[in-house]
Design an enzyme around this catalytic site. Structure first.
Site, PDB file in Angstrom:
ATOM      1  N   ALA A 237       0.802  -1.222   0.000  1.00 42.36           N
ATOM      2  CA  ALA A 237       0.000   0.000   0.000  1.00 42.36           C
ATOM      3  C   ALA A 237       0.835   1.272   0.000  1.00 42.36           C
ATOM      4  CB  ALA A 237      -0.930  -0.002   1.213  1.00 42.36           C
TER       5      ALA A 237
ATOM      6  N   GLY B  88      16.434  -1.483   8.069  1.00 42.38           N
ATOM      7  CA  GLY B  88      16.336  -1.572   9.520  1.00 42.38           C
ATOM      8  C   GLY B  88      17.462  -2.465  10.032  1.00 42.38           C
TER       9      GLY B  88
ATOM     10  N   GLU C  84      15.075   1.313  12.850  1.00 47.36           N
ATOM     11  CA  GLU C  84      15.077   1.920  11.519  1.00 47.36           C
ATOM     12  C   GLU C  84      16.241   2.895  11.414  1.00 47.36           C
ATOM     13  OE1 GLU C  84      13.092   0.911   8.947  1.00 47.36           O
ATOM     14  OE2 GLU C  84      12.742  -0.597  10.485  1.00 47.36           O
TER      15      GLU C  84
ATOM     16  N   ARG D 172       5.419 -14.110 -37.460  1.00 49.78           N
ATOM     17  CA  ARG D 172       4.522 -13.604 -36.431  1.00 49.78           C
ATOM     18  C   ARG D 172       3.087 -14.116 -36.552  1.00 49.78           C
ATOM     19  NH1 ARG D 172       1.938  -8.702 -38.246  1.00 49.78           N
ATOM     20  NH2 ARG D 172       2.398  -8.398 -40.439  1.00 49.78           N
TER      21      ARG D 172
ATOM     22  N   HIS E 149      14.738 -15.208 -49.469  1.00 46.58           N
ATOM     23  CA  HIS E 149      15.068 -13.780 -49.533  1.00 46.58           C
ATOM     24  C   HIS E 149      13.832 -12.921 -49.746  1.00 46.58           C
ATOM     25  CE1 HIS E 149      18.778 -15.786 -51.023  1.00 46.58           C
ATOM     26  NE2 HIS E 149      17.928 -16.408 -51.817  1.00 46.58           N
TER      27      HIS E 149
ATOM     28  N   TYR F 196       7.098 -11.539 -48.677  1.00 45.45           N
ATOM     29  CA  TYR F 196       6.043 -11.365 -47.674  1.00 45.45           C
ATOM     30  C   TYR F 196       5.016 -12.469 -47.873  1.00 45.45           C
ATOM     31  CZ  TYR F 196       1.947  -9.929 -45.162  1.00 45.45           C
ATOM     32  OH  TYR F 196       0.869  -9.937 -44.322  1.00 45.45           O
TER      33      TYR F 196
ATOM     34  N   ASN G  17       8.931 -23.694 -53.312  1.00 43.27           N
ATOM     35  CA  ASN G  17      10.029 -22.756 -53.416  1.00 43.27           C
ATOM     36  C   ASN G  17       9.466 -21.357 -53.661  1.00 43.27           C
ATOM     37  OD1 ASN G  17      12.327 -21.277 -54.382  1.00 43.27           O
ATOM     38  ND2 ASN G  17      13.324 -23.265 -54.512  1.00 43.27           N
TER      39      ASN G  17
ATOM     40  N   SER H 236      10.772 -15.435 -58.697  1.00 42.08           N
ATOM     41  CA  SER H 236      11.112 -14.172 -58.022  1.00 42.08           C
ATOM     42  C   SER H 236      10.207 -13.037 -58.447  1.00 42.08           C
ATOM     43  CB  SER H 236      12.557 -13.775 -58.351  1.00 42.08           C
ATOM     44  OG  SER H 236      13.408 -14.716 -57.772  1.00 42.08           O
TER      45      SER H 236
ATOM     46  N   ARG I  80       3.581 -11.356 -68.175  1.00 46.15           N
ATOM     47  CA  ARG I  80       4.631 -10.350 -68.354  1.00 46.15           C
ATOM     48  C   ARG I  80       4.340  -9.595 -69.625  1.00 46.15           C
ATOM     49  NH1 ARG I  80       9.641 -14.338 -68.068  1.00 46.15           N
ATOM     50  NH2 ARG I  80       9.549 -14.802 -65.854  1.00 46.15           N
TER      51      ARG I  80
HETATM   52  C1  UD1 Z   1      11.123  -1.669   5.619  1.00 44.11           C
HETATM   53  C2  UD1 Z   1      11.429  -2.008   7.085  1.00 44.11           C
HETATM   54  C3  UD1 Z   1      12.946  -2.111   7.234  1.00 44.11           C
HETATM   55  C4  UD1 Z   1      13.457  -3.205   6.291  1.00 44.11           C
HETATM   56  C5  UD1 Z   1      13.043  -2.926   4.855  1.00 44.11           C
HETATM   57  C6  UD1 Z   1      13.365  -4.125   3.983  1.00 44.11           C
HETATM   58  C7  UD1 Z   1       9.668  -0.969   8.390  1.00 44.11           C
HETATM   59  C8  UD1 Z   1       9.320   0.140   9.297  1.00 44.11           C
HETATM   60  N1  UD1 Z   1      10.905  -0.965   7.933  1.00 44.11           N
HETATM   61  O1  UD1 Z   1      11.692  -0.423   5.335  1.00 44.11           O
HETATM   62  O2  UD1 Z   1      13.278  -2.453   8.548  1.00 44.11           O
HETATM   63  O3  UD1 Z   1      14.882  -3.271   6.389  1.00 44.11           O
HETATM   64  O4  UD1 Z   1      11.616  -2.706   4.778  1.00 44.11           O
HETATM   65  O5  UD1 Z   1      13.112  -3.861   2.656  1.00 44.11           O
HETATM   66  O6  UD1 Z   1       8.845  -1.818   8.131  1.00 44.11           O
HETATM   67  N2  UD1 Z   1       3.809  -0.207   2.987  1.00 44.11           N
HETATM   68  C9  UD1 Z   1       2.439  -0.207   3.150  1.00 44.11           C
HETATM   69  N3  UD1 Z   1       1.862   0.791   3.884  1.00 44.11           N
HETATM   70  C10 UD1 Z   1       2.596   1.779   4.455  1.00 44.11           C
HETATM   71  C11 UD1 Z   1       3.995   1.771   4.289  1.00 44.11           C
HETATM   72  C12 UD1 Z   1       4.571   0.756   3.553  1.00 44.11           C
HETATM   73  O7  UD1 Z   1       1.745  -1.077   2.638  1.00 44.11           O
HETATM   74  O8  UD1 Z   1       2.003   2.627   5.117  1.00 44.11           O
HETATM   75  C13 UD1 Z   1       4.423  -1.282   2.187  1.00 44.11           C
HETATM   76  C14 UD1 Z   1       5.205  -0.736   1.000  1.00 44.11           C
HETATM   77  O9  UD1 Z   1       4.365  -0.716  -0.144  1.00 44.11           O
HETATM   78  C15 UD1 Z   1       6.344  -1.731   0.876  1.00 44.11           C
HETATM   79  C16 UD1 Z   1       6.512  -2.285   2.261  1.00 44.11           C
HETATM   80  O10 UD1 Z   1       5.352  -1.965   2.968  1.00 44.11           O
HETATM   81  O11 UD1 Z   1       6.037  -2.762  -0.020  1.00 44.11           O
HETATM   82  C17 UD1 Z   1       7.733  -1.708   2.966  1.00 44.11           C
HETATM   83  O12 UD1 Z   1       7.580  -0.329   3.110  1.00 44.11           O
HETATM   84  P1  UD1 Z   1       8.756   0.693   2.812  1.00 44.11           P
HETATM   85  O13 UD1 Z   1       8.243   2.055   3.045  1.00 44.11           O
HETATM   86  O14 UD1 Z   1       9.378   0.415   1.514  1.00 44.11           O
HETATM   87  O15 UD1 Z   1       9.753   0.329   4.007  1.00 44.11           O
HETATM   88  P2  UD1 Z   1      11.322   0.470   4.061  1.00 44.11           P
HETATM   89  O16 UD1 Z   1      11.658   1.866   4.387  1.00 44.11           O
HETATM   90  O17 UD1 Z   1      11.936  -0.094   2.851  1.00 44.11           O
END
Ligand code: UD1
Ligand code: CA
Length: 462
Positions: free
Chosen positions: A8, A144, A160, A339, A369, A372, A383, A411, A446
């Site tokens: 998300a 993280g 983080e 294709r 050669h 089409y 041929n 041809s 021809r």
């Molecule tokens: C996150 C981790 C981090 C880890 C890294 C690995 C957290 C707080 N941090 O960081 O420790 O090392 O992933 O790749 O989780 N997403 C949502 N809703 C939100 C925010 C994010 O669905 O509100 C989804 C994003 O679409 C994404 C995933 O969660 O697919 C990770 O979010 P992202 O913001 O990319 O986290 P990172 O900063 O990469």
């Protein structure tokens, strides 16, 4: 076990109108890889958390999955998990949570994390509250950091980068964004998480510290290949991840008896299937559900998409084959274009600058050669001379051309469809033919050739 995929986020760093997880690696959306890894890990009940352009994601992946809407896409990863709470809250099992932007995680790893939980339970008699996929990175920037109890695999907390102390930043073990949490403990922890002072987001990673503070145990599980945990936050990281995937696929096929010349230049998509003794030259692209038979050679710069090549086919350089079938020992190219549901029969030769569209070409046909051939049915051993054109389109409709076996089309002749050229018939070079030619006949169309002595020299010298 159920799985929740977090997809998300706004993907701000992608600077894109399209949801980040729909950006593709080797022709497949990022989220496709994550879903595949989860399914391959034996988990069927999958929820996907979406927000930004949710409809596009639902349209792409269909109703095999349950979708949950996160109201605030800046709420953070814990907020995203909470958005799917109805999906998992009553479970007494573990829940897999995986970032939608981790396309390199493998199904093997997901299986291994499950085995790990069982092993600890069986041999150590400990029911873990969670396991987190980690990896040691040369450069841990952006991830993280995993803070552990000295000398153990017990995680104390995940910090983080933005909140890390200088010492914590020096930690090279990072969070891979793949977790399995015991649901009752996760549930309690999620409600205790406070927004980050730096970003205002609720971090899923903060659940670990809370769980541990209650006397439960969360352990790390190391990815067997450190590249598996790569998170894709920018377009440059997308290119990087795509390249790793590409090389992994090439290695997979090389181990099964395929030769790649200069593999750095070869593009191969995940649904392609190759047989042993296939040989792939530089800058070849194999796309979609292409299947290549044993001993086939595809030379420089050719593109094969959603097509089936039989055994010992040779695709000469810079040819394009799409949605078609080429049977054993046929030769296509150089510079040929095959294709739209064409079949090229065994031992046929579709050569230099020949285009074949929606046609069935028999066995041992030669069109070497500049021709089409469109909407045609061409019998065995026909041929087709240089420059032959099937005029299949009258401006309104497409018409079919039938050329029966062993016919010879000289041809530069033009076959005006609908037309049938009979078996063993002969079309003299340069003829425009608009009537059916019976079996064994000669067709000549021809204008009379005139030779005027001395006139050429006069024209040139005057
Ligand atoms: C996150 C981790 C981090 C880890 C890294 C690995 C957290 C707080 N941090 O960081 O420790 O090392 O992933 O790749 O989780 N997403 C949502 N809703 C939100 C925010 C994010 O669905 O509100 C989804 C994003 O679409 C994404 C995933 O969660 O697919 C990770 O979010 P992202 O913001 O990319 O986290 P990172 O900063 O990469
Ligand atoms: Ca990320």
């Amino acid at each position: 076990m159920k799985a929740v995929i977090l997809a998300a986020g706004l993907g701000t760093r992608f600077k894109s109108d399209k949801p980040k997880v729909l950006h593709t690696l080797l022709g497949k959306p990022m989220l496709w890889y994550v879903i595949n890894a989860v399914k391959g890990g034996g988990i069927r009940d999958i929820g996907i958390v979406v927000s930004h352009k949710a409809e596009e994601i639902k349209k792409t992946f269909g109703d095999e999955f349950k979708y949950f809407h996160q109201e605030n896409p800046k709420g953070g990863t814990a907020d995203a998990v909470l958005a799917s709470i109805d999906f998992w809250r009553n479970s007494d099992d573990y829940l897999l949570i995986i970032n939608g932007d981790s396309p390199l995680v493998t199904s093997e790893t997901i299986k291994n994390m499950q085995r790990f939980l069982h092993m600890v339970e069986e041999y150590e008699k400990i029911k873990l509250s969670g396991v987190v996929l980690t990896s040691f990175l040369q450069d841990p920037t952006g991830y993280g950091r995993i803070v552990k109890e000295e000398g153990t695999d017990r995680i104390l907390k995940i910090v983080e980068e933005k909140d890390a102390t200088p010492q914590e930043r020096n930690i090279r073990e990072v969070n891979g964004g793949v977790y399995m949490f015991y649901v009752p403990h996760l549930l309690e922890a999620l409600f205790k998480i406070k927004p980050s002072e730096k970003t205002g987001e609720l971090y899923l990673t903060d659940a670990v510290q809370y769980i541990v503070s209650k006397g439960y145990e969360v352990r790390s599980f190391m990815a067997s290949d450190p590249t598996e945990i790569i998170g894709v936050n920018t377009r440059w990281e997308l290119s990087f991840a795509e390249n790793i995937l590409r090389l992994k696929l090439i290695k997979f096929w090389a181990e099964r008896g395929v030769t790649f010349h200069i593999p750095e230049t070869v593009w191969i998509e995940p649904d392609v299937s190759l047989s042993k003794n296939v040989e792939i030259y530089p800058s070849v692209a194999l796309l979609g559900k292409t299947k290549v038979g044993e001993g086939t050679v595809i030379k420089n710069g050719s593109i094969v998409e959603n097509s089936e090549l039989g055994q010992k086919v040779v695709v000469e350089p810079y040819s394009i084959i799409r949605n078609s079938k080429v049977e054993s020992e046929a030769v296509v190219g150089p510079y040929a274009h095959v294709r739209e549901e064409t079949t090229v029969g065994s031992k046929s030769h579709i050569g230099n600058f020949v285009e074949v569209k929606r046609s069935t070409i028999g066995e041992g046909v030669k069109a070497k050669h500049l021709a089409y051939i469109g909407d045609a049915q061409v019998g065995d051993e026909v041929n087709i001379g240089a420059g032959v054109v099937t005029a299949n389109y009258d401006g309104k409709n497409k018409h079919r051309t039938v050329i029966e076996e062993k016919a010879f089309v000289g041809s530069n002749s033009l076959l005006i469809a609908p037309i049938k050229v009979g078996r063993l018939s002969y079309v003299a070079g340069g003829s425009a033919v608009s009537k059916d030619i019976p079996e064994g006949a000669l067709a000549v169309e021809r204008s009379k050739l005139r030779i005027i002595e001395g006139k050429g020299k006069k024209l040139l010298e005057d």
